[in-house]
Design a protein around this motif. Structure first.
Motif, PDB file in Angstrom:
ATOM      1  N   ASP A  80      -3.687   2.874  -2.968  1.00  0.00           N
ATOM      2  CA  ASP A  80      -4.777   2.565  -2.046  1.00  0.00           C
ATOM      3  C   ASP A  80      -6.062   3.160  -2.603  1.00  0.00           C
ATOM      4  O   ASP A  80      -6.334   4.356  -2.446  1.00  0.00           O
ATOM      5  N   SER A 122      -3.529  -0.444  10.007  1.00  0.00           N
ATOM      6  CA  SER A 122      -4.179   0.189   8.869  1.00  0.00           C
ATOM      7  C   SER A 122      -3.542  -0.242   7.556  1.00  0.00           C
ATOM      8  O   SER A 122      -2.487  -0.870   7.521  1.00  0.00           O
ATOM      9  N   SER A 124      -2.001   1.487   5.570  1.00  0.00           N
ATOM     10  CA  SER A 124      -0.724   2.163   5.309  1.00  0.00           C
ATOM     11  C   SER A 124       0.463   1.233   5.549  1.00  0.00           C
ATOM     12  O   SER A 124       1.556   1.464   5.037  1.00  0.00           O
ATOM     13  N   LYS A 127       2.902  -0.998   2.526  1.00  0.00           N
ATOM     14  CA  LYS A 127       4.185  -0.746   1.861  1.00  0.00           C
ATOM     15  C   LYS A 127       5.248  -1.777   2.255  1.00  0.00           C
ATOM     16  O   LYS A 127       6.141  -2.083   1.468  1.00  0.00           O
ATOM     17  N   ASP A 148       5.680   7.013  -1.805  1.00  0.00           N
ATOM     18  CA  ASP A 148       4.280   7.115  -1.431  1.00  0.00           C
ATOM     19  C   ASP A 148       3.461   7.580  -2.638  1.00  0.00           C
ATOM     20  O   ASP A 148       3.966   8.326  -3.482  1.00  0.00           O
ATOM     21  N   LYS A 212       7.750   8.049   3.853  1.00  0.00           N
ATOM     22  CA  LYS A 212       7.070   8.244   2.564  1.00  0.00           C
ATOM     23  C   LYS A 212       8.012   8.020   1.374  1.00  0.00           C
ATOM     24  O   LYS A 212       7.582   7.704   0.276  1.00  0.00           O
ATOM     25  N   ASP A 297      -0.630  14.164   3.673  1.00  0.00           N
ATOM     26  CA  ASP A 297      -2.002  13.654   3.804  1.00  0.00           C
ATOM     27  C   ASP A 297      -2.981  14.524   3.032  1.00  0.00           C
ATOM     28  O   ASP A 297      -3.950  15.065   3.582  1.00  0.00           O
TER      29      ASP A 297
END
Length: 323
Positions: A80, A122, A124, A127, A148, A212, A297
């Protein structure tokens, strides 16, 4: 009437036609053509319904696709650019996976989150369609390992087959009869699940399932599961933790998904960096020798974190471990 007055009998023209048809059917040319027709039909049926160890042609190469198109295991990491715009971590994250994949004969896939239009939710969520995308590029693969971008492989000597997926090994690792969402979810992981019946392997931290790092087995069930997870209903539901809470929801409410899920200890494939210690399970803090380290994060500058500063020293250690 006197018999001599009856007209003489004539040969029926139909008899001659039948005889000619029989002669035509029994001609060598007809036998050969008939045999060829049968062979052709059988060949067509085999091509349509028969199994083959390899596809008719190799999948087309796309940006981010590396390794053999016929690899049995594929590592998928969605990058990303927006989330990590200020930290050039993509290069060493990709190299970390590539080096590991070469060691074990795996393939890699590094799609950009921008490749997928997420109408609701979002980036995220990317994936999930990325895994479906990978399954079209590597149709012969058996396993897809989602990692991740804020994780690193720290022990490259471990293959996912021997470390996690071998039947007896997986059965010895599975955490059974525990709440999906700790501490008191009434829905618990199945006991007695056989390792060769598992299609989805994941870990759990103190808060719930950790998406993740997980492994999914290719097949019809995987397609169903990913499609269900990516349903617009869940993306518009405004879950606090987006795809993570959506995953917990469908696992708890759909027995067909829970019945294929194996929960393994966190340190097996998703150890947390020390700055994630409050979220980690008792066995979940990274220590030397663990397979994966997860930085969570780390791109949250407001919390004083920086992914590149935290991850680069660990990447250097992973390179040394591979020497």
């Amino acid at each position: 009437m006197p018999s001599g007055a009856l007209p003489p009998k004539k040969a029926s023209p139909y008899v001659a036609n039948v005889n000619r048809n029989k002669a035509r059917q029994m001609s060598p040319r007809s036998v050969v053509l008939g045999a060829l027709g049968v062979i052709g039909t059988l060949w067509m049926l085999f091509r349509l319904f028969g199994s083959s160890s390899t596809p008719k042609s190799a999948p087309k190469s796309v940006p981010g696709m590396g390794g053999s198109a016929y690899a049995k295991t594929v590592i998928v990491t969605v990058l990303d650019e927006k989330a990590d715009a200020d930290g050039p971590i993509a290069d060493f994250v990709k190299q970390n996976r590539i080096d590991y994949a070469k060691k074990h004969g795996y393939a890699t896939f590094f799609p950009s989150a921008n490749n997928y239009t997420i109408k609701h939710g979002s980036s995220s969520w990317a994936k999930v369609p990325a895994l479906r995308h990978a399954m079209t590029l590597f149709p012969e693969a058996t396993y897809f390992f989602n990692l991740d971008p804020h994780t690193l492989i720290m022990n490259p000597t471990l293959s996912i087959e021997t470390h996690i997926l071998a039947k007896q090994r997986l059965e010895s690792l599975m955490v059974t009869d525990v709440p999906i969402v700790p501490p008191d979810s009434v829905i618990k992981t199945f006991a007695g699940l056989k390792g060769d019946r598992v299609d989805f392997v994941i870990t759990q931290d103190r808060e719930g399932l950790s998406e993740k790092s997980f492994i999914i087995r290719n097949g019809d069930w995987a397609h169903f599961f990913l499609d269900a997870w990516f349903d617009p209903l869940y993306r518009t539901y405004n879950f606090q933790r987006a795809e993570r809470h959506a995953l917990e929801h469908i696992v708890q409410w759909h027995g067909t998904i829970l019945a294929k899920l194996a929960l393994v200890p966190q340190n097996i494939m998703n150890s947390y960096h020390e700055k994630q210690a409050t979220a980690a399970n008792d066995n979940g803090i990274y220590k030397p020798g663990d397979f994966i380290v997860n930085f969570g994060d780390c791109n949250q500058k407001a919390k004083g974190r920086n992914c590149e500063n935290e991850m680069r020293p660990y990447y250097a250690r992973s390179v040394q471990a591979d020497l």
